[in-house]
Enzyme design. Structure first.
Site, PDB file in Angstrom:
ATOM      1  N   SER A  54      -9.586  -4.139   3.915  1.00 18.78           N
ATOM      2  CA  SER A  54      -8.981  -5.404   4.312  1.00 18.78           C
ATOM      3  C   SER A  54      -7.850  -5.171   5.051  1.00 18.78           C
ATOM      4  CB  SER A  54      -8.225  -6.186   3.044  1.00 18.78           C
ATOM      5  OG  SER A  54      -7.494  -5.375   2.050  1.00 18.78           O
ATOM      6  N   ASP A 342       1.161 -10.942   1.739  1.00 18.03           N
ATOM      7  CA  ASP A 342       0.597 -11.269  -0.020  1.00 18.03           C
ATOM      8  C   ASP A 342       0.645  -9.986  -0.709  1.00 18.03           C
ATOM      9  OD1 ASP A 342      -1.540  -9.588   0.743  1.00 18.03           O
ATOM     10  OD2 ASP A 342      -2.887 -10.928   1.078  1.00 18.03           O
ATOM     11  N   HIS A 345      -0.901  -6.665   1.067  1.00 19.89           N
ATOM     12  CA  HIS A 345      -0.849  -6.710   2.609  1.00 19.89           C
ATOM     13  C   HIS A 345       0.583  -6.852   3.349  1.00 19.89           C
ATOM     14  CE1 HIS A 345      -5.014  -7.418   1.455  1.00 19.89           C
ATOM     15  NE2 HIS A 345      -5.276  -6.912   2.091  1.00 19.89           N
TER      16      HIS A 345
END
Ligand SMILES: *[C@@H]1O[C@H](CO)[C@@H](O)[C@H](O)[C@H]1NC(C)=O
Ligand SMILES: *[C@@H]1O[C@H](CO)[C@@H](O)[C@H](O)[C@H]1NC(C)=O
Ligand SMILES: *[C@@H]1O[C@H](CO)[C@@H](O)[C@H](O)[C@H]1NC(C)=O
Ligand SMILES: *[C@@H]1O[C@H](CO)[C@@H](O)[C@H](O)[C@H]1NC(C)=O
Length: 393
Positions: A54, A342, A345
């Site tokens: 991700s 978040d 990240h």
């Protein structure tokens, strides 16, 4: 394909979808990698091929059944287009900033329509939730696993050979930069959470399993003609807001046990790459460290213009680490001031600092010794990799 449509595809491929030269204003953020302020040397790199999780997925998971998705607001709120493309960031990811530094159009997500339209612009195979091992991230839903990412690369390679011919395709692949940002999920969504049989292994054996699997994957890519690769170590995931929330720390300190596990992986990765480059003629698979730069930023956020280094801008619970960023209502007042976007990240601006370190930063951890020699090895920076002129081996 007819001559005419081939010419059309080639012409379109030469028009980058987004230029990012110079200083650009993004929602109050002035993105200013110093290297971007100067007239560009033309790097000897036709395309970037991106692999990983991700931290590098630019939209592949939009096409998959998974909860590991970021194609809804407020993701992307500070991106050029304000579009929630699927990137786990308020703006760019580190791999996007590297794409910019190379002065290449952003590599399209392989599962997207854009990727089929622009097959010469490189490709992004990264998939949120994925890791090195096949079963990593299974609890989140579908993803493109590490091995599947390699298979898709080989599929693209066949397509390039069919359209460009074998010589041009070989040169294209030899000069392209492969970018790897993987391994974090093998800890976060596998080993730490005891998700698979492999998680029963003691830390050192799990580490060895990751490294041997990863080496086999890189070897396939070398045999397929790849010569330039930037292989990122794992960042200090124990500093992610999720783990601060989970341990319910009152001090905001990182979960150092997790950082130690990934540091052992990084040490092993350096050694593996030194050996890999010795064993594979013409290979320049370079370790790039993001652990130190991220660790410095979360410990000394003020030095980098951040107001804090431990709280997610978008999330719930202590440190914003209790859940994913799910709605614009969860966004903090001033996103550029947070290192973390978040629970896992880093933010747009944080990623810019990381990218500049990968691009041209030299630090002690980019050198290593192999187990039988005291010689100190230094890895090339991505900038040096980009400037490298390869002849056909
Ligand atoms: C992982 O998946 C690939 C297919 O993508 C398969 O060829 C390989 O055998 C699998 N590895 C393990 C250890 O299951
Ligand atoms: C995973 O297993 C280990 C060893 O059995 C145990 O100490 C740990 O608490 C488990 N972790 C989770 C998240 O279940
Ligand atoms: C976390 O710590 C705070 C105070 O330090 C306490 O009130 C709270 O119940 C704790 N939460 C959990 C989930 O342990
Ligand atoms: C370590 O480096 C030396 C000197 O370059 C080389 O001869 C040797 O093969 C290397 N050993 C390993 C295990 O990579």
């Amino acid at each position: 394909m007819s001559q005419l449509s081939l010419v059309l595809v080639l012409t379109l491929a030469l028009i980058p979808s987004q230029w990012s030269w110079g200083i650009r204003k993004i929602d109050g953020i002035y993105a200013q990698p110093s290297e971007m302020n100067y007239a560009p040397p033309r790097w000897n790199v036709p395309a970037m091929y991106i692999f990983g999780d991700s931290t590098a997925d630019s939209g592949n998971n939009n096409e998959l059944r998974t909860i590991a998705r970021a194609n809804f607001p407020p993701y992307g709120r500070d991106f050029d287009s304000r579009h929630a493309s699927g990137r786990f960031s308020n703006g760019k990811m580190t791999s996007d900033w590297i794409n910019d530094l190379l002065r290449l159009p952003l590599a399209p997500p392989y599962l997207s329509r854009e990727s089929r339209m622009f097959p010469f612009q490189g490709a992004n195979f990264a998939s949120a939730g994925a890791g090195i091992l096949n079963n990593t991230g299974n609890v989140l839903g579908e993803k493109i696993s590490g091995w599947q990412q390699i298979e898709l690369f080989l599929e693209r390679r066949n397509g390039l050979i069919a359209t460009m011919g074998v010589d041009a395709a070989s040169k294209h692949l030899r000069d392209s930069i492969l970018y790897f940002a993987t391994g974090g999920n093998d800890y976060i969504h596998n080993w730490i959470t005891n998700d698979t049989d492999a998680a029963l292994l003691p830390n050192n054996e799990f580490n060895t399993l990751l490294l041997t699997t990863f080496e086999n994957q890189l070897q396939v890519l070398y045999y397929a003609g790849a010569r330039k690769a930037a292989v990122l170590g794992i960042g200090p995931v124990g500093c992610a807001p999720h783990f601060l929330w989970q341990t319910n720390t009152t001090t905001g300190d990182c979960l150092e046990s997790v950082n130690e596990y990934v540091s052992e992986f990084n040490d092993g990765l350096r050694e593996m790459l030194v050996r890999f480059n010795q064993q594979n003629r013409g290979a320049h698979f370079e370790y790039r460290d993001c652990f130190d730069v991220i660790y410095r930023m979360v410990k000394f956020p003020f030095n980098y213009g951040f107001s804090n280094g431990n709280t997610a801008c978008c999330g719930v619970g202590n440190y914003g680490g209790g859940d994913r960023c799910l709605s614009p209502m969860m966004v903090c007042d001033n996103p550029p001031l947070n290192f973390w976007w978040d629970e896992y990240h880093p933010s747009h601006l944080a990623n810019n600092f990381v990218a500049r370190q990968l691009w041209s930063g030299v630090d002690p951890s980019t050198t290593t010794r192999n187990s039988t020699s005291t010689a100190l090895y230094s890895f090339l920076t991505i900038q040096q990799l980009a400037a490298l002129q390869l002849t056909g081996d």
